[in-house]
Design a protein around this motif. Structure first.
Motif, PDB file in Angstrom:
ATOM      1  N   PRO A   1      21.591  18.139 -34.699  1.00 35.58           N
ATOM      2  CA  PRO A   1      21.875  17.057 -33.748  1.00 35.58           C
ATOM      3  C   PRO A   1      20.952  17.134 -32.535  1.00 35.58           C
ATOM      4  N   VAL A   2      20.079  16.158 -32.428  1.00 38.73           N
ATOM      5  CA  VAL A   2      19.126  16.063 -31.332  1.00 38.73           C
ATOM      6  C   VAL A   2      19.152  14.618 -30.845  1.00 38.73           C
ATOM      7  N   GLU A   3      19.226  14.427 -29.550  1.00 37.13           N
ATOM      8  CA  GLU A   3      19.147  13.081 -29.007  1.00 37.13           C
ATOM      9  C   GLU A   3      17.680  12.744 -28.776  1.00 37.13           C
ATOM     10  N   ILE A   4      17.264  11.587 -29.285  1.00 34.43           N
ATOM     11  CA  ILE A   4      15.877  11.157 -29.138  1.00 34.43           C
ATOM     12  C   ILE A   4      15.856   9.940 -28.222  1.00 34.43           C
ATOM     13  N   ILE A   5      15.105  10.040 -27.153  1.00 34.46           N
ATOM     14  CA  ILE A   5      15.039   8.986 -26.140  1.00 34.46           C
ATOM     15  C   ILE A   5      13.655   8.350 -26.172  1.00 34.46           C
ATOM     16  N   CYS A   6      13.613   7.024 -26.240  1.00 37.67           N
ATOM     17  CA  CYS A   6      12.348   6.273 -26.205  1.00 37.67           C
ATOM     18  C   CYS A   6      12.066   5.817 -24.775  1.00 37.67           C
ATOM     19  N   THR A   7      10.829   5.983 -24.349  1.00 35.81           N
ATOM     20  CA  THR A   7      10.429   5.487 -23.032  1.00 35.81           C
ATOM     21  C   THR A   7       9.773   4.119 -23.135  1.00 35.81           C
ATOM     22  N   ASN A   8       9.464   3.697 -24.352  1.00 40.97           N
ATOM     23  CA  ASN A   8       8.732   2.452 -24.584  1.00 40.97           C
ATOM     24  C   ASN A   8       7.369   2.473 -23.889  1.00 40.97           C
ATOM     25  N   GLY A   9       6.764   3.649 -23.851  1.00 41.23           N
ATOM     26  CA  GLY A   9       5.405   3.800 -23.337  1.00 41.23           C
ATOM     27  C   GLY A   9       5.283   4.113 -21.866  1.00 41.23           C
TER      28      GLY A   9
END
Length: 115
Positions: free
Chosen positions: A28-36
């Motif tokens: 279980p790992v949370e993956i966060i997108c910054t959208n660049g």
């Protein structure tokens, strides 16, 4: 303050990067997108919410990715930085086996089929 459920956080640039990492991980790992990009206020929110977690930054090796990495180094020095080989340029373009070896090097459990 809300604590994250996952003890490890991986910050990536885009949705395709997130999908690629999700294919490979086996914990279980949370993956966060910054959208660049990421604003200073959003960066402060991330720091406040995740400062007690293991945070990893995995971004592309292009100009935009390196700019984002430098921002994280400056604003969130506690985060660990993971690097893909420059020949792939983008996290999403790197083979699953390469992503797996990068994540495994950070002590993140990966699916055995990618080793």
């Amino acid at each position: 303050m809300v604590m994250a459920e996952a003890p490890k956080i991986i910050i990536v640039e885009g949705k395709s990067d997130k999908i690629k990492v999700q294919e490979v991980i086996n914990e279980p790992v949370e993956i966060i997108c910054t959208n660049g990009t990421i604003s200073l206020s959003k960066m402060d929110e991330l720091i406040d919410e995740y400062f007690q977690n293991e945070v990893y930054v995995l971004v592309d090796t292009d100009e935009a990715g390196e700019k984002l990495r430098k921002q994280f180094i400056r604003e969130f020095p506690e985060a660990s930085h993971l690097y893909i080989d420059k020949m792939y340029k983008e996290v999403a373009a790197a083979p699953e086996q390469h992503i797996a070896s990068v994540l495994l090097g950070a002590n993140i459990d990966v699916q055995a089929k990618y080793l």
